[in-house]
Design an enzyme around this catalytic site. Structure first.
Site, mmCIF file in Angstrom:
data_model
loop_
_atom_site.group_PDB
_atom_site.id
_atom_site.type_symbol
_atom_site.label_atom_id
_atom_site.label_comp_id
_atom_site.label_asym_id
_atom_site.label_seq_id
_atom_site.Cartn_x
_atom_site.Cartn_y
_atom_site.Cartn_z
ATOM 1 N N ASP A 120 0.840 -1.194 0.000
ATOM 2 C CA ASP A 120 0.000 0.000 0.000
ATOM 3 C C ASP A 120 0.879 1.249 0.000
ATOM 4 O O ASP A 120 1.904 1.304 0.670
ATOM 5 C CB ASP A 120 -0.908 -0.001 1.228
ATOM 6 N N HIS B 1 4.722 4.086 -3.418
ATOM 7 C CA HIS B 1 5.589 5.167 -3.899
ATOM 8 C C HIS B 1 6.021 6.107 -2.775
ATOM 9 O O HIS B 1 6.971 6.865 -2.938
ATOM 10 C CB HIS B 1 4.878 5.959 -5.000
ATOM 11 N N ASP C 251 -9.970 1.601 -4.857
ATOM 12 C CA ASP C 251 -9.952 2.927 -4.223
ATOM 13 C C ASP C 251 -10.166 4.040 -5.242
ATOM 14 O O ASP C 251 -9.841 5.186 -4.988
ATOM 15 C CB ASP C 251 -8.647 3.147 -3.438
#
Length: 1534
Positions: free
Chosen positions: A523, A526, A624
């Site tokens: 999750d 980045h 999401d």
């Protein structure tokens, strides 16, 4: 036995300073990775290090070991040596290499894919078979109910489930805000039960074994829930004001904004427009912040100096007379604790900058005033900087307020309240309300400050490799963070020692996850610090080696993506079809994310490791992101899903998409449960779903199809944008040549409000449609409209899927009719017209080749399987094959001679034209370099790795059979074994011509590769052990022998004696009579390849040792030596042979090269001295006779040798026959006079004059305009150094032969000074030995008694290029010719001087590929050769500088051999350095040879290795002398 070369080997070439850390290399377990040295590293001591673990050891990221080098040929040649890794463990591995001088010369990462297994039998689930469905864990209910809810995934055909975190959630109930990373959430346990990870693990294993379904879950490393109990106990795990004091100003601003919220909520700002509507909001907020908030909190004070304190400190130092060694320039030191006015001044810099004239009070005060003024200015500058930060903070606050409260696409939060504040808080505040002033006093209480923890979030457009919470970032101060107010950002530091509790806690969390789940989704990958993710994934892979790792990255750059993928070993990157704005873009994504083009070439098992893009997990929508139905129409769900399912990668969706849930299922707010599975569920039943629900039935069919295509090797993809809304995707299996074509009509817009094109274009599908795999369309039904259920996440009941599977084409309701059309004999095409391909429809056809084509492809694969087992699948024998195909090709090839192989493999255009043909020309492109197989193989070698099916060669093959026929016809017209190879090809091509045209490039290449590799094997079997056991480089160079040595339509060599054995004969294609069929050696291609310009004495004998003796072509070498011997005249061997009858005897060196080759023959060939007694049929037994008939005058070779030596001792002087423009249109009359003799004083062979050129540097001026016509650029008159060396070698040799009784002469009788006298060869040998260095060494000492022209010396410590030239300065020009003498007669040189001269040559003359033909410091040097240039420049016009600078290749062989010889004499250190040089130089030749479509080395290059268009593309002596260097290396190593 078939060759079992199916192991996949990838080769990674290492190049100096090449850092590939941002390049992704993906490999599979079972592959071998080989590291080889690129040109820049060959010859150097390179060490390759890797952290891939040794057998039986566990992986440690920072533990590297050295890979040992393998030497397949056992030689000193670096071109083939490699070190390798047998890849058996999944993960990310680093390699780096050093080359002695630097610690790291380059490096990178490799990613090895995991192997996933399912089922009771543990069968492999390929990554491309994955179909994943995401579930919000909190919507699954009690663990006992999970099987019923997750069965939806199983029954819908998914092979993997992705759970959002199963841990205890934080206060916000966001799926990604975890309160306790270690505990399985109690909400999943019914009353009276307490389920743990053990029960979860048992369920996951049940799904794997019984449902063939894997499970993965998220790991969240970046933050924890703000209400996590453990973060209260361990606040050091977050960014707080104690461990991150740089955040203090941002915290102050954050608290001020919170107090502004409370005041707005209380209505205190009504007069200033707050609360607000859309009008004037920008101005109202800016006004309040600038007038009320910022002046109150004075953020600039945290960055300023207390001026008077600093001035007073300075004053005291001056009064005390303190001096400093500091540097000028005032330096402010930021207070690390960020107190108001806490910044200080570096007093050393102050004292150095403000120096008083004296230490009087007046001067001290002047200095203090100056400092005060400067500090005020600097404080003002800090104020301006903070003002800029505040302006950005205002912009962000306004943007946030507009989105959250006013924007149509925003959440519309309504009035400002403490629950919905003006802006979200950036820091936790775990205390009771107090005034802002009271709060600010907490900044002096560390026990309180440590609990003010920074929230996490993300920053639009930020550098993902930068941690925005660390010092140096102003993200929190500038309010640029899109903040998650329910989570605290975790502060790991640089390693476990910085925050032991956090690292241990998260490691345990990771290990629990890896123990019970087959993979993880990273999750917020980045924003996760790379070193943290590396550490955690290493821990996870220790628990589960084949961990499947997925992530979604928002870096905006594939290069940045690669940093995460390579370092973390990410298996699949999440990609989303929802990112496409239209169907065209959606189709492009399918093409982008996997597969090779339809009709792609068969790649070799051993091939270069190519960079790749990250393996994709292509989802129709992620969990999401916004719901597609909100942005597109409900009808688009099915066709967009079908487009995704046809991608050659992992695919998937999120739960709710298939049920047509018309809103985003919020990861924060959703608390309803997913419906359970019931195959009989009614459309209106909110708590159950079945095949009638949404598009589930369609998704099941699509998921099954996706898995089948991946499992059965449908790896080729073609995407066709039929029209604006229709996308046709083909998946093709290159083994069986079955295809599945899915035609998807998207419905991005609601058909009720958008007008779609009523005319659906027909489709043309090549092949035979076997069945309709599925046809489905989304239809409306009477089930009432959508009503959001309170308890269950329900979808739109008014839509369902109408689906049929595996039906004959005629039963289709989507297809109107299907007609069969034929495009030529090999194209079987079905035309499809549609009647019900309505928006929201999908139809997929299974297509085979038509039966005849299918059979022919099977037969082709059957015959190709003799070359590789990769063709076995899909192969089928022919019941009545042509007889020629019953014999293995290798058997046919074994009957070919090397002369036959010259025809099969090579022959340039002019050679082929002698037989009435030529090289194949591709219209609109160019002609192939060779008529033989190499011509095509060179082009295909560039096309194949890139699958460049748009290349003109591929287009030509698809358009017709011309090229195919050319390849076979040129051979079938020959005789004997060559014709049989042609017949074999013609029989294979006969099958090839009748398969679909789009497959012809692939199979044509497969046939050619098979024939070519078999031909190479046959070639090497006919060559010496040096070649057979040699490196790839040696073999490539040895192919030059086949390239250059051939038999043309007309005999190039004069006839040999009929008494000789092993002379090949043929029936002349011209006269029909029997004639000798001896190979001749072309000087270079394409310019010197045919007719009278093919054979040159000098070129032949410079190249003969390398291309014929070292390759084992002894009989053919003998024949060439004897044929030229027959043409001896005036004691010379011809320069231009002209079949002997048109020979020109205008060079002084060819005879010495000929003698050197006879010497080499006697040394190289077993019983080689027997050549001396071989009969030579003389064409010119006397100087002035007409050509004699073969056999008329014959004598043994030793007599011809004697004649050559005797005539030189006697002195040669004659005028060329037919002197004048007939034989040379440029030469002046004086130039036709040829003189060669032995200087009695020195023994040097000397001759020539200033109007002719008797050595290899033989450029004659041609420009009348520049007035150089008839003037040689390099006359080489006098005693040329290479001729002196060659003559010394020859004389020494005959002395030795005579001593062994193998040569009957010990000297020669000559007329000198009117007397007959006998000169012994022993005497001549000694004279040369004594004279050489005295005559040729340039000491540079003006007092040297041997130096006749000290004024002409401009390079000392070298050897002259000549001795006694008519223009004395020519003697002193630095050229590479002395290295030739060093190799053939090293005894002439003292070691020290030789080495000194070689060092100068290396520095001044050595280029990338060749040797400069003239010292670049010379006034006439010019390194660029342009033979077409005609201007006024005497030194350049018409290529006059041919040998005045351009870098010729063949001398580099002699230079390197000389270096090796004398280095060995000097000792180990010199020899080791020389080996490095030699290998490095040779590596550039190897690279050129590999890349050259001619598969050769050029005649010359322009300066610094630049391409010269006037050079022969491949030159015999260039190949030969480089091969001789490799032979010397081999001999040395033995």
């Amino acid at each position: 036995m078939l060759p079992q070369h199916v192991k996949q080997i990838r080769v990674l070439m290492l190049n100096e300073k090449e850092n590939l850390e941002r390049t992704l290399f993906r490999l599979e377990q079972g592959f071998e990775l080989q590291f080889r040295l690129g040109p820049s590293l060959q010859g150097r001591k390179v060490t390759v290090h890797t952290n891939y673990p040794l057998e039986g050891q566990r992986f440690e990221r920072n533990k590297f070991h050295v890979l040992p080098w393998n030497f397949p040929t056992g030689s000193e040649d670096d071109s083939d040596k490699f070190c390798s890794l047998d890849l058996k463990i999944a993960g990310s591995y680093q390699y780096y290499f050093d080359s002695g001088e630097t610690e790291r010369s380059g490096g990178g990462y490799i990613v090895v894919d995991p192997v996933l297994r399912v089922g009771a039998d543990n069968h492999v689930l390929p990554l491309d078979c994955i179909t994943i469905q995401t579930y919000l864990a909190k919507c699954l209910g009690h663990l006992d109910d999970w099987p019923d809810r997750l069965r939806v995934a199983k029954e819908s055909g998914y092979t993997m489930v992705h759970f959002t975190p199963l841990q205890t959630l934080g206060k916000s109930r966001s799926c990604y805000s975890l309160a306790d990373q270690l505990a399985f959430s109690p909400e999943f346990s019914p009353e009276g039960r307490n389920y743990t990870w053990v029960e979860v693990g048992a369920l996951v294993e049940k799904f794997r074994k019984e449902w063939n379904m894997l499970c993965i879950t998220d790991v969240v490393y970046n933050h924890t829930a703000a209400n996590s109990v453990w973060i209260r106990k361990h606040p050091e795990c977050g960014y707080n004001l104690v461990n991150s004091p740089h955040l203090r100003p941002a915290w102050v601003l954050d608290r001020a904004l919170w107090h502004l919220t409370t005041r707005i909520a209380e209505g205190r700002y009504k007069a200033k427009g707050l609360p607000f509507n859309s009008f004037g909001i920008d101005h109202a907020i800016r006004s309040v912040l600038s007038q009320d908030v910022f002046p109150q909190i004075k953020l600039w004070e945290f960055y300023q100096v207390k001026v008077e304190n600093a001035v007073e400190q300075f004053r005291i130092l001056l009064q005390d007379g303190v001096k400093t060694g500091g540097k000028q320039g005032l330096r402010i030191i930021q207070d690390p604790q960020y107190h108001r006015y806490g910044n200080t001044v570096d007093m050393d810099s102050v004292l150095a900058t403000f120096v008083p004239h004296s230490f009087s009070p007046q001067h001290i005060e002047e200095c203090c005033d100056l400092l005060r003024q400067k500090l005020v200015e600097m404080n003002e500058e800090q104020y301006r900087i903070i003002q800029h930060h505040q302006e950005q903070a205002v912009n962000c606050v306004v943007g946030n307020v507009v989105y959250e409260r006013l924007a149509d696409h925003g959440p519309k939060l309504g009035p400002v309240t403490e629950k919905n504040p003006l802006v979200i808080r950036y820091f936790t505040f775990p205390y009771q309300d107090m005034t802002l002033q009271q709060e600010l006093q907490l900044l002096d209480q560390p026990d309180k400050m440590c609990h003010f923890l920074a929230h996490n979030g993300w920053v639009m457009g930020d550098d993902p490799l930068r941690n925005f919470a660390e010092p140096g970032s102003n993200v929190y101060l500038r309010r640029e963070l899109i903040c998650w107010g329910d989570s605290v950002k975790l502060r790991y530091g640089s390693g476990p020692e910085d925050c032991p509790y956090l690292w241990a806690h998260m490691q345990k969390y990771t290990e629990i996850t890896a123990k019970y789940f087959h993979g993880v989704r990273l999750d917020n990958c980045h924003s996760t610090p790379l070193h943290v993710a590396e550490f955690m994934l290493d821990a996870a892979r220790t628990v589960r080696p084949n961990l499947y790792v997925v992530a979604e990255l928002f870096t905006g750059s594939e290069e940045l993506d690669n940093i995460f993928v390579t370092k973390l070993g990410i298996s699949s990157l999440i990609r989303e079809a929802m990112s496409a704005g239209d169907s065209h873009e959606e189709g492009r994504l399918v093409y982008r994310y996997g597969g090779e083009p339809v009709g792609a070439f068969v790649q070799p098992s051993l091939r270069p490791l190519m960079p790749s893009i990250a393996h994709a997990m292509f989802l129709d929508v992620t969990h999401d992101n916004e719901c597609p139905i909100q942005l597109r129409s409900a009808l688009d769900s099915l066709p967009s899903s079908a487009i995704v399912s046809m991608a050659c990668c992992a695919t998937g969706s999120t739960r709710g998409y298939d049920e047509l849930v018309p809103h985003q299922i919020s990861v924060v707010k959703e608390e309803r449960l997913y419906p359970k599975w019931n195959p009989e569920a009614l459309p209106t039943s909110p708590g159950e779903v079945g095949f009638q629900t949404g598009i589930i039935a369609g998704k099941l069919a699509l998921n099954k199809l996706h898995q089948e295509l991946a499992a059965q090797g449908f790896i080729q993809v073609y995407v066709d944008q039929v029209d604006a809304d229709i996308v046709a995707i083909t998946r093709h299996c290159p083994n069986t040549h079955q295809s599945v074509v899915a035609v998807c009509r998207t419905a991005f817009w609601n058909p009720k409000t958008h007008k779609y094109n009523a005319n659906v274009p027909p489709m043309f599908i090549p092949g035979k449609i076997e069945e309709v795999v599925l046809e489905a369309r989304t239809v409306e039904r009477n089930a009432g409209g959508y009503k959001k259920d309170d308890n269950y996440i329900n979808g739109m009941p008014e839509y369902t899927v109408e689906i049929k599977e595996h039906i004959p084409l005629q039963e289709s309701t989507v297809v109107k009719q299907a007609g069969v059309t034929s495009k030529g004999r090999s194209e079987f095409v079905q035309e499809i017209t549609f009647q019900k391909l309505t928006p929201g429809s999908v139809i997929a056809f299974r297509v085979s080749l038509d039966p005849k084509a299918q059979k022919l492809v099977g037969v082709l694969r059957h015959f190709l399987s003799q070359f590789s087992p990769k063709y076995r699948r899909g192969s089928a024998p022919d019941e009545n094959p042509p007889e020629i195909l019953l014999k293995p090709l290798a058997q046919l090839m074994s009957k070919l001679t090397l002369a036959d192989l010259n025809i099969l493999l090579f022959r340039c255009d002019s050679e082929e034209r002698e037989d009435g043909g030529g090289c194949y020309n591709i219209p609109g492109w160019e002609s192939l370099k060779y008529a033989g197989l190499q011509g095509l193989m060179s082009v295909l070698a560039d096309i194949r790795p890139n699958n460049d099916l748009g290349h003109p060669v591929c287009a030509n093959l698809r358009q017709g059979d011309w090229m195919i026929d050319f390849v076979s016809n040129r051979l079938t017209h020959k005789e004997g074994p060559l014709a049989q190879v042609g017949q074999w090809l013609a029989a294979m091509f006969n099958y090839l011509k009748h398969i679909p045209r789009y497959l012809i490039p692939c199979y044509f290449d497969a046939i050619l590769v098979s024939v070519y590799t078999t031909a190479l094997d046959a070639t090497y079997r006919l060559m010496s052990s040096f070649v057979q056991n040699g490196s790839t480089f040696v073999r490539h160079l040895a192919l030059g022998s086949v390239q250059m040595c051939g038999v043309g339509r007309f005999p190039a060599l004069p006839p040999l004696s009929m008494k000789l054995e092993d002379v090949p004969y043929r029936i002349s294609p011209v006269t029909g009579l029997k004639e000798q069929r001896c190979v001749s050696l072309a000087a270079g291609l394409p310019h010197f390849s045919s007719g009278i310009f093919r054979c040159w004495g000098r070129d032949t004998f410079i190249a003969l040792r390398g291309l014929m003796l070292l390759t084992g072509r002894h009989t053919e070498a003998r024949n060439i030596i004897l044929a030229f011997a027959g043409t001896l005249r005036h004691g010379l061997i011809p320069n231009l042979l002209g079949e002997g009858r048109c020979a020109r005897y205008n060079c002084r060196d060819a005879v010495w090269w000929w003698l050197q080759c006879i010497q080499d023959y006697t040394a190289q060939v077993p019983q080689g001295h027997e050549i001396l007694r071989c009969p030579v049929t003389r064409m010119y037994p006397t100087d002035d006779c007409e050509p004699c008939k073969p056999g008329e005058v014959e004598q043994p070779l030793y007599d011809v040798i004697q004649e050559a030596l005797q005539r030189h001792l006697e002195g040669i002087s004659f005028r060329e026959r037919n002197a004048g423009p007939k034989i040379d249109m440029n030469m002046r009359d004086e130039g036709f006079s040829v003189v060669a003799k032995v200087d009695p004083a020195t023994g040097f062979v000397t001759g020539g004059n200033r109007f002719n050129c008797g050595t290899w540097m033989d450029k004659m001026g041609e420009s009348e305009r520049a007035r150089n016509k008839g003037m040689p650029a390099t006359p080489g008159d006098g005693a040329a150094v290479e001729i002196v060396g060659l003559s010394k070698s020859a004389v020494r040799w005959v002395v030795d032969l005579h001593a062994k009784g193998l040569f009957p002469y010990d000297g020669a009788k000559v007329h000198r000074d009117g007397k007959k006298q006998f000169i012994s060869y022993s005497q001549w040998n000694q004279q040369l030995q004594q004279s050489f260095e005295a005559g040729f060494w340039v000491s540079g000492d003006p007092e040297d008694p041997n130096e006749k022209h000290p004024d002409l010396v401009h390079k000392k410590g070298v050897y002259k290029d000549s001795y006694g030239a008519s223009s004395p300065w020519c003697d002193y020009q630095l050229r590479p010719n002395f290295t030739i003498a060093m190799v053939v007669a090293p005894e002439l040189f003292t070691v020290k001087r030789a080495w000194q001269a070689l060092e100068v040559a290396e520095k001044k003359l050595l280029g990338p590929l060749g040797m400069k033909t003239l010292d670049p410091d010379d006034m006439v040097y010019c390194g660029v050769y342009d033979n077409s240039l005609d201007n006024d420049n005497y030194n350049l016009a018409k290529g006059f500088n041919y040998h005045q600078g351009p870098e010729w290749l063949w001398p580099v062989g002699y230079f390197l051999r000389a270096k090796l010889y004398f280095a060995k004499k000097l000792g180990e250190e010199a020899y080791a350095k020389t080996m490095t040089l030699v290998k490095n130089v040779l590596s550039r030749h190897y690279t050129h040879l590999e890349r050259s479509p001619w598969k050769g080395l050029p005649e010359l290059t322009n300066e610094n290795g630049q391409y010269c268009s006037f050079s022969c593309e491949t030159q015999a002596w260039s190949l030969a002398t480089v091969l001789e260097v490799l032979y010397d290396l081999q001999v040395t190593s033995e």
